[in-house]
Design a protein around this motif. Structure first.
Motif, PDB file in Angstrom:
ATOM      1  N   ALA A 194       0.817  -1.222   0.000  1.00 43.03           N
ATOM      2  CA  ALA A 194       0.000   0.000   0.000  1.00 43.03           C
ATOM      3  C   ALA A 194       0.845   1.264   0.000  1.00 43.03           C
ATOM      4  N   ASN A 195       2.099   1.175   0.384  1.00 43.20           N
ATOM      5  CA  ASN A 195       2.983   2.351   0.437  1.00 43.20           C
ATOM      6  C   ASN A 195       3.874   2.458  -0.792  1.00 43.20           C
ATOM      7  N   ALA A 238       3.714   6.001  -2.010  1.00 38.08           N
ATOM      8  CA  ALA A 238       3.492   6.990  -0.957  1.00 38.08           C
ATOM      9  C   ALA A 238       4.384   8.217  -1.140  1.00 38.08           C
ATOM     10  N   GLU A 250       5.383   9.450  -3.852  1.00 39.01           N
ATOM     11  CA  GLU A 250       5.074  10.121  -5.114  1.00 39.01           C
ATOM     12  C   GLU A 250       3.803  10.960  -5.045  1.00 39.01           C
ATOM     13  N   GLY A 251       3.135  10.943  -3.913  1.00 40.08           N
ATOM     14  CA  GLY A 251       1.934  11.756  -3.754  1.00 40.08           C
ATOM     15  C   GLY A 251       0.641  11.032  -4.075  1.00 40.08           C
ATOM     16  N   PHE A 252       0.697   9.738  -4.319  1.00 39.36           N
ATOM     17  CA  PHE A 252      -0.510   8.956  -4.578  1.00 39.36           C
ATOM     18  C   PHE A 252      -0.965   8.316  -3.278  1.00 39.36           C
ATOM     19  N   GLU A 253      -2.208   8.535  -2.933  1.00 34.53           N
ATOM     20  CA  GLU A 253      -2.721   7.941  -1.699  1.00 34.53           C
ATOM     21  C   GLU A 253      -3.196   6.512  -1.919  1.00 34.53           C
ATOM     22  N   ASP A 254      -3.734   6.221  -3.082  1.00 34.57           N
ATOM     23  CA  ASP A 254      -4.258   4.890  -3.369  1.00 34.57           C
ATOM     24  C   ASP A 254      -3.288   4.164  -4.295  1.00 34.57           C
ATOM     25  N   ALA A 255      -2.512   3.249  -3.719  1.00 32.14           N
ATOM     26  CA  ALA A 255      -1.496   2.537  -4.494  1.00 32.14           C
ATOM     27  C   ALA A 255      -2.132   1.640  -5.549  1.00 32.14           C
TER      28      ALA A 255
END
Length: 145
Positions: A67-68, A71, A73-78
């Protein structure tokens, strides 16, 4: 048009001369319906979409495993980021490959229109199979094969 580029590659004509020559070739053969009914590009586009979706699915699976992953790169939803990146990469790379395949198919059509006798002489079985398939698909246009 794409047919003119094939003539440029085969014979080295200028683009305008090649376009004129290839259209004349198809008109003399009565194959204008065949070239306008060409579905190869549509099928290859759909193949690229399917490959893009499959690689997007791989990205989604990888994103769900970590899930990270994106993280920093600024994306919350991997998962979503993995799917979108996989989709674009898969679609782009498969589109390049399918473009080569489509050009090869179009070149075979032009070469077959240009000299079917040589194809028959060098590859009789393939020539017969191609002739039968074309006559079945376009009986009026291919009656003189």
């Amino acid at each position: 048009n794409k047919w003119a580029y094939i003539y440029v590659g085969l014979y080295g004509y200028s683009y305008l001369e090649a376009g004129s020559n290839v259209i004349t070739l198809f008109q003399n053969k009565g194959w204008t319906t065949i070239i306008t009914d060409d579905l190869v590009d549509n099928v290859l586009f759909l193949v690229s979409i399917v490959i893009g979706l499959l690689t997007g699915l791989v990205g989604l699976i990888l994103g769900s495993m970590d899930a990270n992953m994106f993280a920093g790169e600024g994306f919350e939803d991997a998962k979503l980021a993995g799917f979108i990146i996989g989709l674009f990469v898969g679609f782009l790379l498969s589109s390049i490959l399918m473009g080569v395949v489509g050009s090869a198919v179009n070149t075979v059509i032009v070469c077959y229109a240009e000299s079917p006798a040589e194809f028959q002489q060098n590859h009789p079985q393939l020539s017969s199979e191609m002739r039968e398939a074309w006559v079945q698909a376009w009986p009026a246009e291919c009656s003189n094969l």
